[in-house]
Motif scaffolding. Structure first.
Motif, mmCIF file in Angstrom:
data_model
loop_
_atom_site.group_PDB
_atom_site.id
_atom_site.type_symbol
_atom_site.label_atom_id
_atom_site.label_comp_id
_atom_site.label_asym_id
_atom_site.label_seq_id
_atom_site.Cartn_x
_atom_site.Cartn_y
_atom_site.Cartn_z
ATOM 1 N N MET A 80 0.835 -1.196 0.000
ATOM 2 C CA MET A 80 0.000 0.000 0.000
ATOM 3 C C MET A 80 0.878 1.257 0.000
ATOM 4 N N SER A 81 2.073 1.146 0.555
ATOM 5 C CA SER A 81 3.008 2.275 0.643
ATOM 6 C C SER A 81 3.978 2.319 -0.528
ATOM 7 N N GLY A 82 3.757 1.502 -1.545
ATOM 8 C CA GLY A 82 4.548 1.565 -2.762
ATOM 9 C C GLY A 82 5.698 0.579 -2.850
ATOM 10 N N ARG A 83 5.804 -0.337 -1.912
ATOM 11 C CA ARG A 83 6.905 -1.306 -1.965
ATOM 12 C C ARG A 83 6.531 -2.484 -2.858
ATOM 13 N N ASP A 84 7.475 -2.893 -3.683
ATOM 14 C CA ASP A 84 7.305 -4.072 -4.528
ATOM 15 C C ASP A 84 8.494 -4.993 -4.269
ATOM 16 N N ARG A 85 8.324 -5.929 -3.347
ATOM 17 C CA ARG A 85 9.417 -6.823 -2.957
ATOM 18 C C ARG A 85 9.996 -7.589 -4.151
ATOM 19 N N ALA A 86 9.171 -7.909 -5.138
ATOM 20 C CA ALA A 86 9.631 -8.698 -6.286
ATOM 21 C C ALA A 86 10.585 -7.906 -7.181
ATOM 22 N N GLN A 87 10.506 -6.585 -7.155
ATOM 23 C CA GLN A 87 11.301 -5.753 -8.055
ATOM 24 C C GLN A 87 12.469 -5.047 -7.379
ATOM 25 N N GLU A 88 12.710 -5.314 -6.113
ATOM 26 C CA GLU A 88 13.735 -4.545 -5.409
ATOM 27 C C GLU A 88 15.019 -5.339 -5.189
ATOM 28 N N THR A 89 16.076 -4.601 -4.870
ATOM 29 C CA THR A 89 17.356 -5.179 -4.504
ATOM 30 C C THR A 89 17.334 -5.493 -3.016
ATOM 31 N N ARG A 90 17.850 -6.673 -2.638
ATOM 32 C CA ARG A 90 17.888 -7.018 -1.222
ATOM 33 C C ARG A 90 18.683 -5.962 -0.462
ATOM 34 N N TRP A 91 18.118 -5.485 0.639
ATOM 35 C CA TRP A 91 18.689 -4.448 1.498
ATOM 36 C C TRP A 91 18.887 -3.134 0.758
ATOM 37 N N GLY A 92 18.160 -2.962 -0.351
ATOM 38 C CA GLY A 92 18.270 -1.733 -1.125
ATOM 39 C C GLY A 92 17.240 -0.706 -0.693
ATOM 40 N N PRO A 93 17.129 0.383 -1.462
ATOM 41 C CA PRO A 93 16.178 1.440 -1.146
ATOM 42 C C PRO A 93 14.744 0.920 -1.125
ATOM 43 N N ARG A 94 13.936 1.504 -0.253
ATOM 44 C CA ARG A 94 12.527 1.118 -0.162
ATOM 45 C C ARG A 94 11.704 2.205 0.511
ATOM 46 N N THR A 95 10.442 2.237 0.148
ATOM 47 C CA THR A 95 9.523 3.200 0.751
ATOM 48 C C THR A 95 9.195 2.810 2.185
ATOM 49 N N LEU A 96 9.008 1.503 2.415
ATOM 50 C CA LEU A 96 8.629 1.022 3.746
ATOM 51 C C LEU A 96 9.044 -0.427 3.900
ATOM 52 N N ASP A 97 9.711 -0.706 4.997
ATOM 53 C CA ASP A 97 10.076 -2.067 5.366
ATOM 54 C C ASP A 97 9.492 -2.324 6.741
ATOM 55 N N LEU A 98 8.683 -3.360 6.867
ATOM 56 C CA LEU A 98 8.074 -3.732 8.141
ATOM 57 C C LEU A 98 8.534 -5.136 8.502
ATOM 58 N N ASP A 99 9.207 -5.260 9.637
ATOM 59 C CA ASP A 99 9.686 -6.556 10.103
ATOM 60 C C ASP A 99 9.017 -6.913 11.412
#
Length: 163
Positions: A80-99
């Motif tokens: 919902m916040s614009g993150r696309d896990r399938a298209q990103e680099t591991r530990w790279g830039p992101r809008t939101l990471d929730l762990d």
């Protein structure tokens, strides 16, 4: 009701505004009560270091939502916040990471979810805000404030409150 600890992070866009929208959305979807929220911290990137600094925070919630269902909610809020896990680099830039860091004292190791979070005790950017809200909480037998003493806090500093 279970006590869950969640770490928030991001370095793309207005991360603090993203947190302001994401936290109530997590609580709404998980039918949870927010019991604590840390300050926001500016932190150096971890893993992939050639990227902008991150903003990190932690929250504690009370919820009856099961751990895997809660993880699914966290991933939905990321999307919902614009993150696309399938298209990103591991530990790279992101809008939101929730762990999901911890869920009561549950120990879990499945392909989708490991609890407590497997890299919790390596990450100052999680332990600093976590120690602010639950310093005496024991996770895997270790107090959060004691675990924080074993990691670097270099480059981690609190941000002023958002009004």
């Amino acid at each position: 009701m279970a006590n869950a600890l969640i770490a928030l992070g991001g370095n793309v866009g207005d991360v603090r505004a993203t947190f302001q929208r994401a936290i109530p959305e997590i609580c709404r979807r998980a039918q949870a009560t927010l019991t604590a929220r840390s300050s926001d911290y500016i932190t150096p990137p971890w893993g992939e270091e050639q990227q902008p600094a991150f903003v990190n925070a932690c929250i504690a919630i009370e919820t009856a939502t099961a751990p895997h269902a809660l993880l699914a909610i966290l991933h939905d809020v990321e999307r919902m916040s614009g993150r696309d896990r399938a298209q990103e680099t591991r530990w790279g830039p992101r809008t939101l990471d929730l762990d999901l860091i911890a869920y009561d004292d549950l120990i879990l190791d499945t392909p989708e979810l490991t609890l407590p979070h497997p890299r919790l005790f390596e990450r100052g950017f999680v332990l600093v805000p976590l120690a602010e809200i639950v310093p005496e909480r024991r996770i895997s037998g270790r107090r959060v404030d004691e675990a924080l003493r074993a990691v670097s806090r270099d480059g981690i500093r609190p941000l002023p409150s958002v009004q």
